[in-house]
Design an enzyme around this catalytic site. Structure first.
Site, PDB file in Angstrom:
ATOM      1  N   ARG A   1      41.049 -36.898  -5.149  1.00  0.00           N
ATOM      2  CA  ARG A   1      40.135 -38.028  -4.976  1.00  0.00           C
ATOM      3  C   ARG A   1      40.772 -39.228  -4.294  1.00  0.00           C
ATOM      4  O   ARG A   1      41.861 -39.661  -4.667  1.00  0.00           O
ATOM      5  CB  ARG A   1      39.587 -38.476  -6.336  1.00  0.00           C
ATOM      6  CG  ARG A   1      38.514 -39.557  -6.195  1.00  0.00           C
ATOM      7  CD  ARG A   1      37.994 -40.054  -7.510  1.00  0.00           C
ATOM      8  NE  ARG A   1      36.924 -41.026  -7.301  1.00  0.00           N
ATOM      9  CZ  ARG A   1      36.656 -42.047  -8.099  1.00  0.00           C
ATOM     10  NH1 ARG A   1      37.363 -42.220  -9.205  1.00  0.00           N
ATOM     11  NH2 ARG A   1      35.680 -42.881  -7.813  1.00  0.00           N
ATOM     12  N   LEU A   2      40.067 -39.740  -3.282  1.00  0.00           N
ATOM     13  CA  LEU A   2      40.319 -41.066  -2.726  1.00  0.00           C
ATOM     14  C   LEU A   2      39.191 -41.942  -3.231  1.00  0.00           C
ATOM     15  O   LEU A   2      38.042 -41.802  -2.810  1.00  0.00           O
ATOM     16  CB  LEU A   2      40.326 -41.021  -1.189  1.00  0.00           C
ATOM     17  CG  LEU A   2      40.522 -42.359  -0.468  1.00  0.00           C
ATOM     18  CD1 LEU A   2      41.874 -42.975  -0.805  1.00  0.00           C
ATOM     19  CD2 LEU A   2      40.387 -42.181   1.044  1.00  0.00           C
TER      20      LEU A   2
ATOM     21  N   ASP B   1      28.182 -41.656  -6.406  1.00  0.00           N
ATOM     22  CA  ASP B   1      27.220 -40.885  -5.623  1.00  0.00           C
ATOM     23  C   ASP B   1      27.287 -39.383  -5.886  1.00  0.00           C
ATOM     24  O   ASP B   1      26.289 -38.678  -5.765  1.00  0.00           O
ATOM     25  CB  ASP B   1      27.420 -41.150  -4.124  1.00  0.00           C
ATOM     26  CG  ASP B   1      28.835 -40.872  -3.636  1.00  0.00           C
ATOM     27  OD1 ASP B   1      29.726 -40.632  -4.475  1.00  0.00           O
ATOM     28  OD2 ASP B   1      29.061 -40.917  -2.411  1.00  0.00           O
TER      29      ASP B   1
ATOM     30  N   ASN C   1      33.183 -33.982  -0.962  1.00  0.00           N
ATOM     31  CA  ASN C   1      33.981 -34.770  -0.031  1.00  0.00           C
ATOM     32  C   ASN C   1      33.023 -35.539   0.860  1.00  0.00           C
ATOM     33  O   ASN C   1      32.206 -34.929   1.561  1.00  0.00           O
ATOM     34  CB  ASN C   1      34.868 -33.848   0.816  1.00  0.00           C
ATOM     35  CG  ASN C   1      35.593 -34.586   1.923  1.00  0.00           C
ATOM     36  OD1 ASN C   1      35.833 -35.785   1.843  1.00  0.00           O
ATOM     37  ND2 ASN C   1      35.950 -33.864   2.980  1.00  0.00           N
ATOM     38  N   GLY C   2      33.097 -36.856   0.851  1.00  0.00           N
ATOM     39  CA  GLY C   2      32.232 -37.646   1.718  1.00  0.00           C
ATOM     40  C   GLY C   2      31.651 -38.850   1.026  1.00  0.00           C
ATOM     41  O   GLY C   2      32.168 -39.337   0.024  1.00  0.00           O
TER      42      GLY C   2
ATOM     43  N   GLY D   1      33.223 -46.367  16.177  1.00  0.00           N
ATOM     44  CA  GLY D   1      32.132 -46.247  17.142  1.00  0.00           C
ATOM     45  C   GLY D   1      31.820 -44.834  17.561  1.00  0.00           C
ATOM     46  O   GLY D   1      31.106 -44.629  18.559  1.00  0.00           O
TER      47      GLY D   1
ATOM     48  N   CYS E   1      37.139 -37.257  -0.675  1.00  0.00           N
ATOM     49  CA  CYS E   1      38.068 -36.367  -1.355  1.00  0.00           C
ATOM     50  C   CYS E   1      38.445 -35.209  -0.455  1.00  0.00           C
ATOM     51  O   CYS E   1      37.945 -35.049   0.641  1.00  0.00           O
ATOM     52  CB  CYS E   1      37.438 -35.804  -2.630  1.00  0.00           C
ATOM     53  SG  CYS E   1      36.795 -37.039  -3.765  1.00  0.00           S
TER      54      CYS E   1
END
Length: 637
Positions: A47-48, A97, A72-73, A358, A2
């Site tokens: 929100r995503l 979460d 966010n995360g 990576g 988010c």
């Protein structure tokens, strides 16, 4: 995943302002929004949706709604945390979460951060104690900005949220500008605006009744452990990498991976393919200039693992993107690889919502050639004071990639005291070069500022037992969060795409930090252990190939398609009116570059500062601008 923003105050809060703060970061969260409004706090989010798509809206609350959080995360160990918290008597209303945060806060207070495995920036409001807690993840994968006065504090995932407040003075912090020209990014805790700050990685901020307290809760410990055998270490590394990749493959939305053709992204794709139920989707960017094009190596990995592979070629005609990039980055940012990073994110978002990358492999396992150079230079005494000026002159007056330029760079470094050689190597503008382009007034205002002191402090704080180890440790606290992770976050979130970095799993990082330096950097090779560990996963040609950075042919572009833009932007009336730079010095840089001397990185840094200034300070309607509107009013001849 988010974007978050909010205000807390000893008085009443302007909730409409918080709505505007969230409105300018819709790209971070196109799937929904949520707000908490109370007398002294207003928290907002966009929100995503990735986990618990149907029911994971925010803000989240504890059982009696006295604790609220926006986040966010991603927390990768959320299933284990939820089970533990249920056993302690907590009740959950969502399956995601984020809700873990409020219950962990009830149990552990601010120590909750030590329980989290993931990437995060969050805000928790405790209504009973009228306390705000802000936190940023260990290495700085997710951003968080803040500002405060005697009565209130505001925060946001992006600077553009904070400058929605009409009380914010859009004034350039000249010390931040000096650091930016040194390193090509603005390091924490500074932002480009005076009075607005970045919360540094691994830090907590607590606000109560107008008082702010900052505390660092994590730093990578590079104290060497007892030597381990190569085979045992390689086996442990494979296991850690597979686990770090596995937990990052949990998603209710389509998932893929960036694939550059280098060791790090290729190892992640291999780890994904070994654990995926179907074909992995992979995405690569290339260039028409062969010296910068790695697609051939990316295809080797894609073919070995039968990935669903997608490619795109970036060329100078695509650089109409620059105003949009400047808008998204919010402050000057001169790492030109942001251009291909944006395009590979844009390409990926057409197919997936989450990508693995990576990032962190070089910092954890010694991947940069500069580590080898520093190991050699550490054995060379200072040859003669100020020899660096002679070397700098050779660099300035030689063509890009020439033998004379490389020799000049070496002479420049050995003319420095040993502790300053690394800082000099990482400079884009040396102190002498910055002072040459500064106006007299700016030079006077910056008297006493030493950008190299940031690296001095980072190296001095390391527990590594070698100079190269200390440099690697320093980069985890400087270059990684200041440049690489900013680039990854901004370019992906600009495209509403979530990026995850298995190499930056803190379990893997802490294990790698204690390895002997000889398992990372050796004469003739970098990333020794990582290459050994993944040799059976990847084509031999890829393992043995020299490292190629994710760069662009910047010097050539600034002599061709970007020549007119750079001259116009840096020498027109608008640029001259700022009083920051000497026009004749900037013009000389442009002339020398056109004649074949390589000033590409310095010109690019000045261009990016100027583009940012025109969008965010010169344009008084920035609050209503959208990315595709940036730059429409520029008068460039």
């Amino acid at each position: 995943m988010c974007g978050i923003a909010g205000i807390v105050s000893t008085g009443l809060v302007d909730t409409d302002l918080v709505h505007r703060m969230c409105g300018v970061i819709v790209h971070r969260g196109p799937d929904g929004m949520g707000f908490h409004d109370s007398e002294h706090a207003a928290l907002g989010m966009r929100r995503l949706a990735i986990i618990d798509v149907a029911g994971g809206d925010q803000p989240v609350y504890n059982e009696d709604r006295t604790v609220a959080a926006v986040f966010n995360g991603e927390i990768y160990n959320f299933a284990e945390l939820r089970e533990e918290l249920r056993r302690r008597g907590h009740r959950f209303t969502t399956a995601g979460d984020t809700e873990c945060l409020v219950h962990l806060y009830e149990e552990f207070g601010e120590e909750l951060v030590h329980r989290l495995r993931g990437m995060f920036a969050f805000a928790i409001w405790d209504d009973k104690s009228r306390r705000l807690l802000l936190a940023r993840d260990r290495v700085g994968k997710k951003p968080l900005y803040w500002r405060s006065d005697d009565e209130s504090l505001s925060f946001g995932s992006e600077l553009k949220s904070l400058i929605q407040d009409p009380a914010v003075r859009r004034e350039v912090d000249i010390e931040a500008l000096d650091h930016y020209l040194t390193y090509q990014y603005v390091p924490a805790p500074w932002s480009i605006y005076r009075g607005i700050y970045k919360l540094p990685p691994g830090h907590l901020l607590s606000w109560r009744d107008g008082a702010v307290e900052l505390r660092r809760y994590w730093r990578l410990d590079s104290t060497p452990r007892q030597d381990v055998g190569e085979e045992e270490a390689a086996e442990q590394l494979r296991a850690l990498l597979l686990d770090a990749t596995r937990v990052r493959m949990v998603s209710e939305r389509p998932l893929g991976a960036f694939l550059s053709g280098g060791i790090d992204s290729s190892a992640i794709v291999a780890a994904m393919a070994r654990q995926a139920s179907g074909r992995v989707k992979t995405f690569s960017i290339g260039f028409e200039a062969q010296a910068y094009d790695e697609r051939r190596f990316a295809r080797m990995v894609a073919e070995r693992y039968d990935t669903d592979h997608h490619e795109m070629v970036v060329n100078p005609s695509a650089l109409g993107l620059l105003p949009t990039l400047a808008w998204h980055f919010d402050e000057p940012f001169a790492d030109s690889s942001a251009i291909p990073s944006f395009y590979v994110a844009q390409l990926s978002r057409e197919h997936v919502t989450v990508v693995l990358n990576g990032d962190g492999g070089d910092e954890c396992f010694g991947g940069y050639r500069r580590y080898q150079a520093m190991a050699r230079l550490a054995r060379i005494p200072v040859i003669r004071p100020r020899l660096d000026r002679f070397g700098a002159a050779l660099v300035a007056h030689s063509s890009s990639q020439s033998a004379l330029r490389r020799f000049g760079r070496l002479v420049e470094l050995v003319g420095q005291p040993a502790p300053r050689r690394y800082a000099r190597l990482m400079s884009y503008f040396t102190p002498e070069q910055r002072h040459a382009v500064y106006s007299d007034a700016l030079r006077e205002r910056l008297s006493g500022v030493d950008s190299y002191h940031l690296i001095d402090e980072a190296i001095a704080g390391s527990r590594a037992d070698s100079y190269v180890g200390a440099i690697m440790d320093a980069e985890v606290n400087t270059y990684l969060p200041g440049d690489l992770l900013v680039k990854a976050d901004i370019t992906t979130m600009a495209n509403s795409l979530e990026a995850r970095s298995p190499f930056l799993d803190h379990h893997l990082m802490e294990w790698a930090a204690g390895l002997p330096i000889g398992l990372k950097v050796r004469p003739g090779t970098t990333k020794y252990l990582l290459k050994k560990a993944v040799a059976e996963w990847l084509p031999t040609e890829l393992i043995k190939r020299p490292k190629m950075g994710f760069g662009v042919p910047l010097a050539a572009w600034l002599r061709t398609e970007l020549r007119e833009l750079s001259w116009d932007v840096l020498t027109d009336r608008t640029a001259r009116s700022r009083g920051l730079f000497r026009t004749e010095a900037v013009t000389e840089l442009l002339r020398q570059h056109a004649d074949g001397h390589d000033h590409g990185s310095r010109i690019w840094a000045l261009v990016q500062f100027e583009l940012w200034h025109r969008i965010f300070i010169d344009d008084h309607h920035t609050g209503s601008l959208l990315p595709d509107e940036c730059g429409k009013g520029w008068q460039l001849s």
